[in-house]
Design a protein around this motif. Sequence first.
Motif, PDB file in Angstrom:
ATOM      1  N   ALA A 192      -8.748  -2.001   6.995  1.00 39.40           N
ATOM      2  CA  ALA A 192      -8.831  -0.874   6.080  1.00 39.40           C
ATOM      3  C   ALA A 192      -9.692   0.022   6.570  1.00 39.40           C
ATOM      4  CB  ALA A 192      -8.492  -0.639   5.169  1.00 39.40           C
ATOM      5  N   MET A 193      -9.498   0.991   7.231  1.00 38.27           N
ATOM      6  CA  MET A 193     -11.356   1.917   7.529  1.00 38.27           C
ATOM      7  C   MET A 193     -11.015   3.617   6.051  1.00 38.27           C
ATOM      8  SD  MET A 193      -9.811   2.219  11.672  1.00 38.27           S
ATOM      9  CE  MET A 193     -11.583   2.178  11.867  1.00 38.27           C
TER      10      MET A 193
ATOM     11  N   ILE B 250     -14.608   0.284   8.604  1.00 36.29           N
ATOM     12  CA  ILE B 250     -14.170  -0.882   8.382  1.00 36.29           C
ATOM     13  C   ILE B 250     -14.498  -0.994   6.540  1.00 36.29           C
ATOM     14  CG2 ILE B 250     -13.120  -1.449  10.736  1.00 36.29           C
ATOM     15  CD1 ILE B 250     -14.327  -4.268  10.336  1.00 36.29           C
ATOM     16  N   PHE B 251     -13.247  -1.788   6.308  1.00 32.73           N
ATOM     17  CA  PHE B 251     -13.700  -2.848   5.003  1.00 32.73           C
ATOM     18  C   PHE B 251     -14.814  -3.496   5.299  1.00 32.73           C
ATOM     19  CE2 PHE B 251     -11.959  -5.019   0.726  1.00 32.73           C
ATOM     20  CZ  PHE B 251     -13.168  -3.703   0.392  1.00 32.73           C
TER      21      PHE B 251
ATOM     22  N   VAL C 177      -3.206   4.972   5.853  1.00 28.85           N
ATOM     23  CA  VAL C 177      -3.195   3.844   6.682  1.00 28.85           C
ATOM     24  C   VAL C 177      -2.999   3.627   7.484  1.00 28.85           C
ATOM     25  CG1 VAL C 177      -2.060   1.331   5.780  1.00 28.85           C
ATOM     26  CG2 VAL C 177      -2.416   3.739   4.029  1.00 28.85           C
ATOM     27  N   ASN C 178      -4.009   2.307   8.012  1.00 31.67           N
ATOM     28  CA  ASN C 178      -3.602   2.456   9.936  1.00 31.67           C
ATOM     29  C   ASN C 178      -2.997   1.024  10.139  1.00 31.67           C
ATOM     30  OD1 ASN C 178      -6.223   0.804   8.872  1.00 31.67           O
ATOM     31  ND2 ASN C 178      -7.394   0.259  10.776  1.00 31.67           N
ATOM     32  N   ASP C 179      -2.608   0.210   9.257  1.00 30.32           N
ATOM     33  CA  ASP C 179      -1.710  -0.815   9.220  1.00 30.32           C
ATOM     34  C   ASP C 179      -1.600  -1.392   8.261  1.00 30.32           C
ATOM     35  OD1 ASP C 179      -1.368  -3.152  10.182  1.00 30.32           O
ATOM     36  OD2 ASP C 179      -2.958  -4.218  10.624  1.00 30.32           O
TER      37      ASP C 179
ATOM     38  N   ILE D 228     -10.577  -1.119  -1.978  1.00 32.84           N
ATOM     39  CA  ILE D 228     -10.275  -0.511  -0.666  1.00 32.84           C
ATOM     40  C   ILE D 228      -9.475   1.101  -0.975  1.00 32.84           C
ATOM     41  CG2 ILE D 228      -8.087  -0.944   0.738  1.00 32.84           C
ATOM     42  CD1 ILE D 228      -8.200  -3.803   0.564  1.00 32.84           C
ATOM     43  N   ASN D 229      -9.113   1.306  -2.029  1.00 35.61           N
ATOM     44  CA  ASN D 229      -8.147   2.672  -1.539  1.00 35.61           C
ATOM     45  C   ASN D 229      -9.532   3.586  -2.154  1.00 35.61           C
ATOM     46  OD1 ASN D 229      -5.379   2.715  -1.546  1.00 35.61           O
ATOM     47  ND2 ASN D 229      -4.579   1.249  -3.257  1.00 35.61           N
ATOM     48  N   THR D 230     -10.314   3.230  -2.983  1.00 33.99           N
ATOM     49  CA  THR D 230     -11.469   3.815  -3.335  1.00 33.99           C
ATOM     50  C   THR D 230     -11.841   4.204  -1.497  1.00 33.99           C
ATOM     51  OG1 THR D 230     -12.229   3.305  -5.475  1.00 33.99           O
ATOM     52  CG2 THR D 230     -14.007   4.518  -4.296  1.00 33.99           C
TER      53      THR D 230
END
Length: 185
Positions: A129-130, A136-137, A174-176, A165-167
């Motif tokens: 997640a970016m 990336i996370f 969302v990329n994936d 992740i959302n923060t």
Amino acid sequence: GDVSGKGLSASLYMTKIQTMIQFSCTSDKSPKEILVEINKRIFSEIERNWFVTMSIAYFDLEKNIVKFCRAGHMPLLTTTNGTVKSYRTQGIGVGLEKGDIFEKSLIEQEISLTPGQIYAFFTDGVTEAMNEQNEIFGEEKLSSILKNKSINHSSEIMNEIWSEINTFRGTAEVNDDMTMVIVRV
């Protein structure tokens, strides 16, 4: 599991895989045997530029073990007493090879169950997640969230991960797709 590519074709392959899993998962088969059977079935149906990464785990509560096998998928993360361990067994993606090489590439591993232990199964969309700066996370951040959660319910752990992740993402799109399963012993 996670299908390479995106769109309708990917979702149709995942639907086929889910059906194959339902028919293949019987009490007499190990995770490795299930993956081998699914690979044999899907190889003739999948386009050559597509493949599926998968992990299968069997929780045996009588023997207090987990049998785990991974076909090119993300590692399994486990946490016990504040320690995170990553299981990156060998294995190539489902549908990449007809059978012999696929079967030989798979390694099935046994892990002892411990009270309070957490098992995290996830797709690459979680750790990749970016945010707005294209950072990336990452697996390290996911591991740090899981680290000291042995007294929490799996739903609480999951909610915290999604919140983090959302923060982290902020306003980035969302990329994936992101899929995760948390199991707490």
